[in-house]
Design a protein around this motif. Structure first.
Motif, PDB file in Angstrom:
ATOM      1  N   GLY A   1      -2.658 -12.322  -1.064  1.00 36.71           N
ATOM      2  CA  GLY A   1      -4.031 -11.917  -0.767  1.00 36.71           C
ATOM      3  C   GLY A   1      -4.235 -11.631   0.708  1.00 36.71           C
ATOM      4  N   ILE A   2      -5.205 -10.776   1.007  1.00 38.97           N
ATOM      5  CA  ILE A   2      -5.558 -10.427   2.377  1.00 38.97           C
ATOM      6  C   ILE A   2      -7.037 -10.730   2.562  1.00 38.97           C
ATOM      7  CG2 ILE A   2      -5.819  -8.560   4.047  1.00 38.97           C
ATOM      8  CD1 ILE A   2      -3.457  -7.154   2.675  1.00 38.97           C
ATOM      9  N   SER A   3      -7.355 -11.544   3.579  1.00 45.07           N
ATOM     10  CA  SER A   3      -8.750 -11.891   3.839  1.00 45.07           C
ATOM     11  C   SER A   3      -8.929 -12.198   5.318  1.00 45.07           C
ATOM     12  CB  SER A   3      -9.163 -13.109   3.008  1.00 45.07           C
ATOM     13  OG  SER A   3     -10.494 -13.503   3.308  1.00 45.07           O
ATOM     14  N   GLU A   4      -9.876 -11.507   5.949  1.00 47.76           N
ATOM     15  CA  GLU A   4     -10.253 -11.751   7.347  1.00 47.76           C
ATOM     16  C   GLU A   4      -9.041 -11.766   8.282  1.00 47.76           C
ATOM     17  OE1 GLU A   4     -12.548 -15.326   7.306  1.00 47.76           O
ATOM     18  OE2 GLU A   4     -14.320 -14.334   6.473  1.00 47.76           O
ATOM     19  N   GLY A   5      -8.175 -10.787   8.111  1.00 47.60           N
ATOM     20  CA  GLY A   5      -7.044 -10.632   9.002  1.00 47.60           C
ATOM     21  C   GLY A   5      -5.904 -11.594   8.758  1.00 47.60           C
ATOM     22  N   VAL A   6      -5.878 -12.229   7.591  1.00 47.85           N
ATOM     23  CA  VAL A   6      -4.834 -13.182   7.251  1.00 47.85           C
ATOM     24  C   VAL A   6      -4.177 -12.763   5.940  1.00 47.85           C
ATOM     25  CG1 VAL A   6      -4.329 -15.587   6.638  1.00 47.85           C
ATOM     26  CG2 VAL A   6      -5.976 -15.081   8.458  1.00 47.85           C
ATOM     27  N   LEU A   7      -2.838 -12.763   5.928  1.00 50.46           N
ATOM     28  CA  LEU A   7      -2.051 -12.454   4.745  1.00 50.46           C
ATOM     29  C   LEU A   7      -1.545 -13.773   4.168  1.00 50.46           C
ATOM     30  CD1 LEU A   7      -0.419 -10.439   2.908  1.00 50.46           C
ATOM     31  CD2 LEU A   7       1.363 -10.517   4.666  1.00 50.46           C
ATOM     32  N   SER A   8      -1.855 -14.056   2.901  1.00 53.47           N
ATOM     33  CA  SER A   8      -1.494 -15.349   2.320  1.00 53.47           C
ATOM     34  C   SER A   8      -0.761 -15.190   1.002  1.00 53.47           C
ATOM     35  CB  SER A   8      -2.746 -16.207   2.089  1.00 53.47           C
ATOM     36  OG  SER A   8      -3.412 -16.480   3.293  1.00 53.47           O
ATOM     37  N   VAL A   9       0.263 -16.047   0.835  1.00 48.50           N
ATOM     38  CA  VAL A   9       0.879 -16.178  -0.482  1.00 48.50           C
ATOM     39  C   VAL A   9       0.115 -17.284  -1.197  1.00 48.50           C
ATOM     40  CG1 VAL A   9       2.647 -17.755   0.435  1.00 48.50           C
ATOM     41  CG2 VAL A   9       3.024 -16.611  -1.739  1.00 48.50           C
ATOM     42  N   GLU A  10      -0.221 -17.056  -2.453  1.00 49.74           N
ATOM     43  CA  GLU A  10      -1.068 -17.984  -3.193  1.00 49.74           C
ATOM     44  C   GLU A  10      -0.265 -19.135  -3.788  1.00 49.74           C
ATOM     45  OE1 GLU A  10      -2.858 -15.444  -6.060  1.00 49.74           O
ATOM     46  OE2 GLU A  10      -4.021 -14.303  -4.577  1.00 49.74           O
ATOM     47  N   SER A  11      -0.940 -20.258  -3.973  1.00 52.42           N
ATOM     48  CA  SER A  11      -0.319 -21.413  -4.616  1.00 52.42           C
ATOM     49  C   SER A  11      -0.130 -21.127  -6.103  1.00 52.42           C
ATOM     50  CB  SER A  11      -1.198 -22.645  -4.434  1.00 52.42           C
ATOM     51  OG  SER A  11      -0.662 -23.750  -5.118  1.00 52.42           O
ATOM     52  N   SER A  12       1.086 -21.432  -6.591  1.00 51.21           N
ATOM     53  CA  SER A  12       1.365 -21.156  -8.008  1.00 51.21           C
ATOM     54  C   SER A  12       2.309 -22.202  -8.602  1.00 51.21           C
ATOM     55  CB  SER A  12       1.965 -19.754  -8.166  1.00 51.21           C
ATOM     56  OG  SER A  12       3.170 -19.638  -7.428  1.00 51.21           O
TER      57      SER A  12
ATOM     58  N   GLN B   1       5.537  -3.221  18.088  1.00 48.59           N
ATOM     59  CA  GLN B   1       4.793  -2.615  16.974  1.00 48.59           C
ATOM     60  C   GLN B   1       4.300  -3.717  16.048  1.00 48.59           C
ATOM     61  OE1 GLN B   1       7.806   0.028  15.316  1.00 48.59           O
ATOM     62  NE2 GLN B   1       6.868   1.784  16.341  1.00 48.59           N
ATOM     63  N   LEU B   2       3.139  -3.490  15.448  1.00 48.93           N
ATOM     64  CA  LEU B   2       2.659  -4.412  14.429  1.00 48.93           C
ATOM     65  C   LEU B   2       3.434  -4.158  13.139  1.00 48.93           C
ATOM     66  CD1 LEU B   2      -1.222  -4.314  14.905  1.00 48.93           C
ATOM     67  CD2 LEU B   2       0.329  -6.167  15.538  1.00 48.93           C
ATOM     68  N   LEU B   3       3.993  -5.220  12.563  1.00 51.21           N
ATOM     69  CA  LEU B   3       4.635  -5.088  11.250  1.00 51.21           C
ATOM     70  C   LEU B   3       3.616  -5.178  10.137  1.00 51.21           C
ATOM     71  CD1 LEU B   3       8.039  -7.029  11.067  1.00 51.21           C
ATOM     72  CD2 LEU B   3       7.595  -4.592  10.864  1.00 51.21           C
ATOM     73  N   TRP B   4       2.471  -5.762  10.433  1.00 51.06           N
ATOM     74  CA  TRP B   4       1.362  -5.808   9.473  1.00 51.06           C
ATOM     75  C   TRP B   4       0.079  -5.518  10.227  1.00 51.06           C
ATOM     76  CZ3 TRP B   4      -2.432  -9.952   8.359  1.00 51.06           C
ATOM     77  CH2 TRP B   4      -3.209  -9.633   7.245  1.00 51.06           C
ATOM     78  N   ASP B   5      -0.735  -4.609   9.695  1.00 47.58           N
ATOM     79  CA  ASP B   5      -1.916  -4.143  10.413  1.00 47.58           C
ATOM     80  C   ASP B   5      -3.132  -5.035  10.256  1.00 47.58           C
ATOM     81  OD1 ASP B   5      -2.831  -3.600   7.848  1.00 47.58           O
ATOM     82  OD2 ASP B   5      -2.652  -1.419   8.028  1.00 47.58           O
ATOM     83  N   GLY B   6      -3.033  -6.108   9.470  1.00 44.99           N
ATOM     84  CA  GLY B   6      -4.144  -7.027   9.284  1.00 44.99           C
ATOM     85  C   GLY B   6      -5.119  -6.634   8.203  1.00 44.99           C
ATOM     86  N   LYS B   7      -4.879  -5.487   7.562  1.00 45.65           N
ATOM     87  CA  LYS B   7      -5.852  -5.000   6.570  1.00 45.65           C
ATOM     88  C   LYS B   7      -5.209  -4.525   5.271  1.00 45.65           C
ATOM     89  CE  LYS B   7      -8.820  -3.320  10.335  1.00 45.65           C
ATOM     90  NZ  LYS B   7      -9.411  -2.107  10.969  1.00 45.65           N
TER      91      LYS B   7
END
Length: 460
Positions: A269-280, A244-250
């Motif tokens: 953030g979510i962009s173009e099928g990528v889930l990213s944690v932002e730099s902080s 199963q997908l744990l994240w659907d990409g969207k």
């Protein structure tokens, strides 16, 4: 009877005609007609109906490429390589990289003579993503390749399915849709050892099917374990097996903040099928915070593709109990470390490298050499490139893999486990890592890190 014999003759003639049409010879046994040399300085010649490549000291990789481009096909050839060399056959390859650099790049079926890495039959992406199917995925068949002798190799490339066979045995079973067509090329690998200068690689009986190749794919015999690089999607086989997908990409469905009942409103953030944690700024769970699966898991196989920026720190945690730490810092659980070992100072903390990439953070160092599947301790693709983490949990027994190669195996709850915990930062947490179930977590450590292809197979 006469009519029956006539019908049999017609069938036999039709079968012979069909077989004649199926295969097209790529090498005529007499000359290099239809081929051209690319990149290096190694020489190729024809002798005794064999196409021979000769290794040359000081030369980069050299390729003899078909002038024609092929998409879907079945390719067969016989290959014999002198001991000590490394080689392969390219397919769906091109002569220039995206930046215009003249450099052959594309899929390659490996021919490897290394004692500690017998990965012949594996699939490597030359001048690209590196190993897509190392033979650590299918270690039980590697001895089927006869080193220093003639081997029959078969490549089935139909759509996104790519399978390799050596001497009739399925070695690699890859699903990847990054490349759809290109030339076929025979490689003479660059060498740095003068003792290998002049050694030879031979090919013969090179033939291809391009018309309806799917009809001729092998359907009998057992297939190698399937490895997929489809983006945020599952193959038909994976679905049948229960992945199963744990994240659907969207969306953020199935995830929440570690200390929230909803997904964080910032920091991810979510962009173009990528889930990213932002730099902080590098703080531990100080911005958007860690995210966890809504569901808890017990025994499972988890795969996550990750990409780090320079100096970044993050992690994939499992058996997480968010209630153990409701204050500052990250939620508590067993951690598959994600780190830039070269630039992040945490790599030099802990004991004996147990805070480096793919390690069980602060407990066990990742080291593939312990399992005899590779000649390197780690096969990390690098900063800014995608790497694949795999975590297998079979009850109390857990293993970490990095890019297909096992780097850690341990058992929770044993006396050895308790001793490791007692000398770690987790000593203050009673029975750390021994929970029967827990959440899966992606860590916010204040650095930009990206994730995709997050999928899980729950085990009985």
């Amino acid at each position: 009877m006469k009519r029956l014999n006539t019908l049999l003759l017609i069938v036999m003639v039709a079968t012979i005609s069909l077989n004649a049409q199926e295969w097209v010879e790529l090498f005529n046994g007499k000359s290099l007609k239809g081929w051209e040399k690319l990149d290096g300085m190694a020489e190729y010649h024809v002798e005794n109906r064999e196409l021979t490549g000769v290794s040359k000291i000081g030369s980069p990789n050299t390729f003899l490429a078909t002038k024609k481009v092929y998409g879907d096909f079945i390719l067969e050839y016989e290959m014999k390589m002198d001991r000590g060399l490394n080689s392969g056959v390219q397919f769906r390859s091109i002569a220039n990289k995206p930046d215009g650099t003249e450099r052959v790049n594309g899929y390659q079926v490996e021919c490897d003579d290394h004692d500690n890495r017998p990965w012949a039959g594996g699939i490597y992406e030359e001048a690209g993503r590196g190993w897509l199917y190392p033979m650590s995925y299918n270690q039980c068949v590697v001895r089927g390749n006869k080193r220093g002798e003639w081997n029959q190799v078969r490549i089935e490339a139909v759509g996104s399915t790519i399978r390799t066979y050596i001497n009739g045995v399925n070695f690699a079973n890859l699903v990847d849709d990054a490349r759809s067509e290109g030339f076929i090329a025979l490689q003479v690998h660059g060498i740095g050892d003068a003792a290998l200068d002049g050694k030879e690689i031979r090919w013969r009986n090179i033939r291809i099917i391009t018309e309806d190749p799917e009809k001729y794919m092998k359907s009998d015999g057992s297939l190698a374990p399937e490895v997929s690089y489809l983006t945020n999607d599952l193959t038909a086989q994976q679905r049948e097996d229960g992945w199963q997908l744990l994240w659907d990409g969207k969306t953020t469905d199935g995830w929440r903040g570690a200390n929230l009942d909803h997904f964080p409103g910032k920091g991810w953030g979510i962009s173009e099928g990528v889930l990213s944690v932002e730099s902080s700024g590098g703080g531990e769970s100080a911005h958007g915070g860690d995210i966890v699966t809504v569901k808890k898991y017990k025994s499972f196989i988890l795969e996550v593709d990750f990409k780090i920026t320079e100096g970044a720190n993050s992690g994939i945690k499992y058996f997480v109990d968010p209630d153990l730490n409701t204050g500052a810092g990250s939620a508590i659980g067993c951690e598959y470390q994600i780190l830039d070992d070269q630039k992040n100072p945490d790599a030099k903390q802990g004991i004996s490298g147990n805070r480096t990439v793919a390690s069980l953070y602060d407990l066990i160092e990742a080291n593939a050499l312990l399992f005899g599947q590779d000649e390197r301790a780690k096969r990390f693709n690098g900063v800014g490139k995608w790497n694949r983490a795999r975590i297998e949990v079979h009850g109390s027994v857990v293993a970490h893999y990095l890019n297909g190669v096992k780097v850690i195996e341990y058992e929770r709850g044993t006396q050895i486990w308790k001793a490791l915990v007692a000398y770690s930062k987790y000593a203050k947490w009673p029975a750390f890592g021994e929970a029967e179930t827990g959440h899966i977590l992606l860590q916010d450590h204040g650095d930009q890190v990206s994730f995709k292809n997050i999928r899980i197979l729950e085990l009985d």
